[in-house]
Motif scaffolding. Structure first.
Motif, PDB file in Angstrom:
ATOM      1  N   THR A   6       0.855  -1.183   0.000  1.00 47.69           N
ATOM      2  CA  THR A   6       0.000   0.000   0.000  1.00 47.69           C
ATOM      3  C   THR A   6       0.894   1.237   0.000  1.00 47.69           C
TER       4      THR A   6
ATOM      5  N   VAL B 284       4.346  -0.987  -5.183  1.00 49.42           N
ATOM      6  CA  VAL B 284       2.926  -0.837  -4.830  1.00 49.42           C
ATOM      7  C   VAL B 284       2.081  -0.605  -6.078  1.00 49.42           C
TER       8      VAL B 284
ATOM      9  N   HIS C 101       1.771  -4.857  -7.249  1.00 51.90           N
ATOM     10  CA  HIS C 101       0.778  -5.232  -6.239  1.00 51.90           C
ATOM     11  C   HIS C 101      -0.011  -6.471  -6.663  1.00 51.90           C
TER      12      HIS C 101
END
Length: 194
Positions: free
Chosen positions: A18, A60, A64
């Motif tokens: 994140t 991220v 991800h």
């Protein structure tokens, strides 16, 4: 695969994939460098912190996988720092050299910064699991100042085959950030201050 010298110091940690995890990784790398004798305002700390910010933001944004973390490893061996950011997405590998910068885009400059600041960088597949590791190396001679690198390339600059700016003139990470419109000591990810 090239052999790396045995690390004198090492920091490893997993982070949630994140923006908050990327910010935490950047901050912890900076704190660790400070603990290792490279204070926050030194070129080595600033440069490695900026490289970490770019690599973790890319992990991220482009690496991800829901429910999967990314991993950061910072090592110091023989005056050479190596930062590795590993994610679990194998099919989204960065190009061998950064793509041309789109002058109207607000993104796409991260790998150019990494290429300009690091002595070397690259991508390797994870050996025992899906994913990849994006790494960067910074040599810091005794005295704590990294080798100087040319400023990050602009769309009109001449760029070598390795993605390095062929224009001359050293630049520190602070100068590079200033040239990109950021305040010294402030890095951003996705429009947010880190």
């Amino acid at each position: 695969m090239p052999q790396h010298p045995a690390p004198e110091r090492e920091f490893t940690m997993r982070f949630t994939s994140t923006p908050r995890g990327a910010r935490l990784a950047r901050r912890l790398v900076s704190h660790r460098l400070n603990d290792w004798g490279h204070p926050y305002t030194t070129p080595a700390n600033e440069t490695l912190t900026l490289i970490t910010a770019e690599l973790t933001a890319n992990a991220v944004r482009h690496g991800h996988v829901p429910g999967r973390d990314f991993h950061v490893q910072l090592t110091l061996a023989e005056d050479t720092f190596r930062i590795e950011v590993t994610d679990t997405r194998a099919e989204k590998r960065p190009p061998a050299s950064p793509p041309a910068i789109d002058s109207v885009s607000e993104s796409g400059r991260g790998l150019h910064l990494v290429a300009a600041l690091a002595d070397d960088w690259g991508v390797t597949p994870r050996p025992a699991a899906p994913g990849k590791t994006v790494w960067a190396v910074l040599r810091v001679p005794t005295g704590g100042h990294p080798h100087t690198h040319p400023a990050a390339p602009h769309p009109t600059d001449s760029v070598s085959a390795h993605g390095h700016n062929t224009e001359s003139g050293p630049a520190t990470s602070s100068q590079l950030r200033d040239g990109l419109g950021l305040r010294p000591g402030a890095a951003s990810c996705g429009g947010r201050r880190l």
